[in-house]
Design a protein around this motif. Structure first.
Motif, PDB file in Angstrom:
ATOM      1  N   ASN A 271       0.854  -1.187   0.000  1.00  0.00           N
ATOM      2  CA  ASN A 271       0.000   0.000   0.000  1.00  0.00           C
ATOM      3  C   ASN A 271       0.889   1.236   0.000  1.00  0.00           C
ATOM      4  O   ASN A 271       1.801   1.345   0.823  1.00  0.00           O
ATOM      5  N   VAL A 272       0.621   2.149  -0.913  1.00  0.00           N
ATOM      6  CA  VAL A 272       1.416   3.378  -1.016  1.00  0.00           C
ATOM      7  C   VAL A 272       0.559   4.521  -0.499  1.00  0.00           C
ATOM      8  O   VAL A 272      -0.383   4.966  -1.161  1.00  0.00           O
ATOM      9  N   ASN A 273       0.877   4.985   0.703  1.00  0.00           N
ATOM     10  CA  ASN A 273       0.046   5.998   1.356  1.00  0.00           C
ATOM     11  C   ASN A 273       0.367   7.420   0.916  1.00  0.00           C
ATOM     12  O   ASN A 273      -0.435   8.320   1.124  1.00  0.00           O
ATOM     13  N   HIS A 274       1.550   7.634   0.350  1.00  0.00           N
ATOM     14  CA  HIS A 274       1.875   8.929  -0.228  1.00  0.00           C
ATOM     15  C   HIS A 274       2.855   8.705  -1.376  1.00  0.00           C
ATOM     16  O   HIS A 274       3.577   7.701  -1.397  1.00  0.00           O
ATOM     17  N   ARG A 275       2.854   9.591  -2.325  1.00  0.00           N
ATOM     18  CA  ARG A 275       3.741   9.456  -3.480  1.00  0.00           C
ATOM     19  C   ARG A 275       5.189   9.337  -3.012  1.00  0.00           C
ATOM     20  O   ARG A 275       5.627  10.039  -2.108  1.00  0.00           O
ATOM     21  N   GLY A 311      13.405   5.871  -1.245  1.00  0.00           N
ATOM     22  CA  GLY A 311      13.107   7.233  -1.690  1.00  0.00           C
ATOM     23  C   GLY A 311      13.096   8.238  -0.548  1.00  0.00           C
ATOM     24  O   GLY A 311      12.408   8.056   0.452  1.00  0.00           O
ATOM     25  N   ARG A 312      13.855   9.342  -0.714  1.00  0.00           N
ATOM     26  CA  ARG A 312      13.974  10.357   0.345  1.00  0.00           C
ATOM     27  C   ARG A 312      13.340  11.689  -0.032  1.00  0.00           C
ATOM     28  O   ARG A 312      12.935  12.439   0.832  1.00  0.00           O
ATOM     29  N   TYR A 313      13.326  12.015  -1.296  1.00  0.00           N
ATOM     30  CA  TYR A 313      12.902  13.345  -1.722  1.00  0.00           C
ATOM     31  C   TYR A 313      11.460  13.602  -1.255  1.00  0.00           C
ATOM     32  O   TYR A 313      10.537  12.843  -1.542  1.00  0.00           O
ATOM     33  N   TYR A 318      11.952   8.947   8.823  1.00  0.00           N
ATOM     34  CA  TYR A 318      11.013   8.102   9.553  1.00  0.00           C
ATOM     35  C   TYR A 318       9.953   7.523   8.622  1.00  0.00           C
ATOM     36  O   TYR A 318       9.518   6.385   8.801  1.00  0.00           O
ATOM     37  N   GLN A 319       9.520   8.315   7.634  1.00  0.00           N
ATOM     38  CA  GLN A 319       8.613   7.762   6.626  1.00  0.00           C
ATOM     39  C   GLN A 319       9.309   6.638   5.858  1.00  0.00           C
ATOM     40  O   GLN A 319       8.719   5.599   5.561  1.00  0.00           O
TER      41      GLN A 319
END
Length: 453
Positions: A271-275, A311-313, A318-319
């Motif tokens: 599940n991808v909760n944010h781009r 992915g960091r950008y 923590y995300q």
């Protein structure tokens, strides 16, 4: 008569193997993790297949009619060839798989002559209850960005999995890679050489973060730890001091080879909760080359799964740590046995260069038993976010208390505290309606991968 006897023996062996596979699956798994047994299978299985194939050919040569038309002869040869292939191929494949597995076990897992400065000196051996005298086993999971363009290894992912050996209930502690002022355990070799036993010093603060321990401690004190992998041992001691619990073993994954593993599994669904950005560097003003879009049940191949984990950008550490835990969960949940079997050689090939660990291969059966329990147990996690601790000036007494409370909650199944979370819940679809954040450079700490990170 000979052919019938061989067929009877084969059918009997299949029945015995099938019975044990259905009633004693763990015993089968144990055999598949023992190099001596695997070597025997690698030799014996092809020989059995060859002997049976030879028997089929010999039977045909003895029993074929003396007078046959050309077409009948061609048809008979075709049938015999098919029978030989049907018989020989499974045995040949089984022998090859056994050899590949033997090579994998011996190459990846520690042998009797391997050296470790932190591995437990006493290991569980009892067959009936291999963890009888050990209530918990703590395994440090490291994600390495080592590669030809890197000058050293700095673990990009640092997660301690603390497993209850009786129930399999597991707590995963995500350690921020920018954690500072780490206290090494009292009496340990690093505690004796660093002032006040603390990993801290002058100069660039990036050289005193916990993710730099792997490279810097062996570089600063080359003869400090008598080990095949002093960087991993130093990191185990740093995490032990930071969390206040012993670290028994480590397993490190090379993230550059991670995508090969995911592809060999056929991808994972998350599940991808944010781009999630694919690339990009905020400090240099470079925008991402693409995005993994928000949505439930997104199927990712190895390339996308690697970016999902790294992915960091537009996201903080923590995300990213949360996504990494969900990737681990997806691999555990979605490793379908049939898919693993049909892609075994690809999996073994990627795993051979993907993993390094100090877990001895003679302990693999015990860990296999433990894995059965973990798969059916609750898995909770703690991420030491800015809301919980300050990585630049952490309160280690508070961290130790949080760790002990989380372990106690996991063991007693009490209601979870505000900082623990079930991975089922953490990895569920809870879409972030705010969209990706605008990345801002942070003084002294780049959002881009630093050298070796």
């Amino acid at each position: 008569m000979t052919g019938a006897s061989i067929l009877l023996v084969f059918v009997s062996l299949c029945a015995v193997v099938g019975y044990f596979a259905l009633t004693q699956p763990r015993a089968i798994v144990h055999l598949a993790l023992r190099p001596d047994t695997l070597l025997l299978l690698a030799i014996v299985l092809p020989l059995i297949g060859l002997a049976w194939a030879a028997t089929v050919v010999a039977t045909y040569l003895v029993l074929r009619p003396s007078a046959m038309s050309v077409m009948h002869r061609i048809a008979a040869v075709a049938v015999v060839t098919v029978l030989v292939a049907v018989i020989a191929v499974p045995f040949a494949v089984g022998g090859r798989y056994a050899w590949v597995q033997k090579d994998l076990v011996e190459h990846v897992f520690a042998g009797s002559t391997s050296k470790s400065a932190t591995r437990p000196t006493t290991a569980p051996r009892a067959v009936g209850n291999p963890w009888k005298d050990q209530g918990r086993v703590n395994v440090l999971l490291l994600g390495s960005d080592a590669g030809p363009d890197r000058s050293g290894v700095r673990p990009d992912t640092i997660i301690l999995a603390s497993i209850d050996t009786r129930t399999g209930a597991t707590v995963m502690f995500s350690v921020p890679r920018n954690l500072q002022k780490i206290p090494f355990p009292a009496g340990s070799a690093p505690a004796r050489v660093y002032p006040n036993g603390t990993y801290a010093g002058p100069g660039n603060e990036l050289e005193w973060l916990i993710n730099s321990v792997y490279r810097n401690v062996p570089a600063q004190h080359p003869d400090l730890l008598d080990s095949d992998n002093p960087g991993a041992d130093a990191t185990k001691l740093a995490v032990s001091g930071a969390l206040g619990v012993p670290v028994d073993y480590y397993a490190m994954v090379n993230l550059e080879g991670f995508k090969e593993l995911i592809d060999a599994l056929g991808g994972i669904t998350v599940n991808v909760n944010h781009r999630v950005a694919m690339g990009g560097e905020a400090d240099a003003g470079l925008v991402p080359g693409g995005w993994i879009e928000q949505g439930p049940n997104q199927h990712l191949d190895g390339f996308d799964a690697l970016w999902f984990a790294r992915g960091r950008y537009g996201a903080d550490d923590y995300q990213r740590m949360g996504r990494q835990r969900c990737v681990i969960k997806a691999i555990i949940d979605q490793a379908d046995p049939l898919r693993v079997l049909t892609r075994y050689e690809a999996l073994a090939a990627s795993s051979r260069d993907l993993f390094s660990t100090d877990i001895p291969h003679d302990l693999l059966p015990a860990f296999a038993d433990l894995a059965w329990k973990v798969k059916g147990a609750d898995v909770t996690s703690i991420a030491f976010t800015n809301e919980v601790i300050r990585p630049s000036n952490p309160d280690y007494q508070q961290i130790h208390e949080l760790v002990q409370n989380a372990i106690k909650e996991s063991t007693t199944k009490k209601s979870k505290s505000s900082i623990t979370d079930s991975l089922d819940n953490a990895c569920a679809y809870h879409p972030d309606k705010s969209g990706p954040s605008t990345p801002r450079p942070r003084p002294g700490y780049s959002s881009a991968p630093e050298d070796g990170s």
